[in-house]
Design a protein around this motif. Structure first.
Motif, PDB file in Angstrom:
ATOM      1  N   ASP A  22       1.067  -1.505  -0.128  1.00 61.22           N
ATOM      2  CA  ASP A  22      -0.120   0.022   0.026  1.00 61.22           C
ATOM      3  C   ASP A  22       0.875   0.875  -0.075  1.00 61.22           C
ATOM      4  O   ASP A  22       1.991   1.598   1.095  1.00 61.22           O
ATOM      5  CB  ASP A  22      -0.472  -0.202   1.619  1.00 61.22           C
ATOM      6  CG  ASP A  22      -1.596   1.382   1.087  1.00 61.22           C
ATOM      7  OD1 ASP A  22      -2.534   1.559   0.684  1.00 61.22           O
ATOM      8  OD2 ASP A  22      -1.453   2.389   2.112  1.00 61.22           O
ATOM      9  N   GLU A  24       0.795   4.856   0.717  1.00 62.00           N
ATOM     10  CA  GLU A  24       0.149   5.736   1.720  1.00 62.00           C
ATOM     11  C   GLU A  24       0.974   4.642   3.040  1.00 62.00           C
ATOM     12  O   GLU A  24       1.877   5.342   4.037  1.00 62.00           O
ATOM     13  CB  GLU A  24      -0.483   6.236   1.746  1.00 62.00           C
ATOM     14  CG  GLU A  24      -1.073   6.452   2.900  1.00 62.00           C
ATOM     15  CD  GLU A  24      -2.647   7.269   3.965  1.00 62.00           C
ATOM     16  OE1 GLU A  24      -2.245   7.991   4.359  1.00 62.00           O
ATOM     17  OE2 GLU A  24      -3.141   7.380   2.186  1.00 62.00           O
ATOM     18  N   SER A  25       0.678   3.314   3.234  1.00 63.20           N
ATOM     19  CA  SER A  25       1.260   3.054   4.162  1.00 63.20           C
ATOM     20  C   SER A  25       2.811   2.908   4.359  1.00 63.20           C
ATOM     21  O   SER A  25       3.359   2.881   5.475  1.00 63.20           O
ATOM     22  CB  SER A  25       1.269   1.593   4.556  1.00 63.20           C
ATOM     23  OG  SER A  25      -0.557   1.294   4.698  1.00 63.20           O
ATOM     24  N   HIS A  27       5.562   4.337   2.182  1.00 59.92           N
ATOM     25  CA  HIS A  27       5.533   5.792   2.530  1.00 59.92           C
ATOM     26  C   HIS A  27       5.709   6.472   4.229  1.00 59.92           C
ATOM     27  O   HIS A  27       6.431   6.459   4.575  1.00 59.92           O
ATOM     28  CB  HIS A  27       4.893   7.005   1.832  1.00 59.92           C
ATOM     29  CG  HIS A  27       5.236   8.466   1.896  1.00 59.92           C
ATOM     30  ND1 HIS A  27       6.725   8.627   1.429  1.00 59.92           N
ATOM     31  CD2 HIS A  27       5.164   9.166   2.852  1.00 59.92           C
ATOM     32  CE1 HIS A  27       6.445  10.161   2.200  1.00 59.92           C
ATOM     33  NE2 HIS A  27       6.085  10.489   3.229  1.00 59.92           N
ATOM     34  N   MET A  28       4.317   5.986   4.884  1.00 58.15           N
ATOM     35  CA  MET A  28       4.289   6.233   6.284  1.00 58.15           C
ATOM     36  C   MET A  28       5.708   5.371   6.989  1.00 58.15           C
ATOM     37  O   MET A  28       6.139   5.611   7.901  1.00 58.15           O
ATOM     38  CB  MET A  28       3.332   5.750   7.006  1.00 58.15           C
ATOM     39  CG  MET A  28       2.939   6.936   8.000  1.00 58.15           C
ATOM     40  SD  MET A  28       3.376   8.508   8.229  1.00 58.15           S
ATOM     41  CE  MET A  28       2.115   9.208   7.489  1.00 58.15           C
ATOM     42  N   ARG A  87      -3.554  -0.154   6.605  1.00 58.90           N
ATOM     43  CA  ARG A  87      -4.241   1.011   6.435  1.00 58.90           C
ATOM     44  C   ARG A  87      -5.830   0.862   6.763  1.00 58.90           C
ATOM     45  O   ARG A  87      -5.837   2.281   7.842  1.00 58.90           O
ATOM     46  CB  ARG A  87      -3.282   1.861   5.327  1.00 58.90           C
ATOM     47  CG  ARG A  87      -3.973   3.421   5.318  1.00 58.90           C
ATOM     48  CD  ARG A  87      -3.388   4.071   4.351  1.00 58.90           C
ATOM     49  NE  ARG A  87      -3.552   3.750   3.342  1.00 58.90           N
ATOM     50  CZ  ARG A  87      -4.096   4.213   2.474  1.00 58.90           C
ATOM     51  NH1 ARG A  87      -5.196   4.897   2.775  1.00 58.90           N
ATOM     52  NH2 ARG A  87      -4.373   3.463   1.092  1.00 58.90           N
TER      53      ARG A  87
END
Length: 160
Positions: A22, A24-25, A27-28, A87
């Motif tokens: 994922d 966004e996950s 990246h975080m 996420r």
């Protein structure tokens, strides 16, 4: 939601692979494998983690559904926790519940954790579980393709 931990089953691995991919996950989390889509490397990593004597990795379940993983690894005095929650479940307290469950299983202290300095959610989870920021460092974050600030947190005896 009822959050529990259990041993990792082979059938969990495709779920973990999807979660790690994922954007966004990824990246975080920041400090991830160079190429999360490399299934061979993913499988090799999980084979190594599941067989290492100094690693205890668990599947996180919420109401019976696989929602992530949590683990601890390293030598005594330098053991570090890690976790990953899908996420779709962020902001519901699952990471905190999973980490608390892991801390019940892993009684050695001190324990360490690391997080990207801008990952406020993960830092908040760790602090709710008794971890305290002990240092800041800079490190290369493959998910971001750059050096970023990270915080090192520690959990001492009696902190939980």
């Amino acid at each position: 939601m009822d959050v529990s931990l259990r041993e990792v089953h082979d059938s969990d691995l495709p779920v973990f692979f999807r979660q790690m991919n994922d954007p966004e996950s990824h990246h975080m989390a920041a400090f991830t494998p160079e190429d999360p889509a490399d299934r061979d490397r993913f499988d090799a990593l999980w084979t190594k983690m599941r067989s290492a004597a100094d690693t205890d990795v668990r599947t996180v379940l919420a109401d019976g559904d696989v929602v992530g993983s949590a683990g601890v690894y390293g030598t005594p005095g330098e053991r570090e926790v890690t976790y990953w929650i899908d996420r779709a479940y962020w902001g519901r307290g699952l990471a905190t519940a999973a980490l608390r469950g892991l801390l019940e299983l892993e009684r050695d202290r001190p324990l360490y954790a690391r997080a990207a300095a801008d990952n406020a959610g993960s830092i908040r989870v760790l602090e709710k579980c008794g971890f305290r920021v002990s240092a800041t460092e800079r490190g290369y974050a493959p998910a971001r393709g750059a050096e970023i600030d990270e915080v090192v947190l520690v959990l001492h005896s009696g902190s939980v």
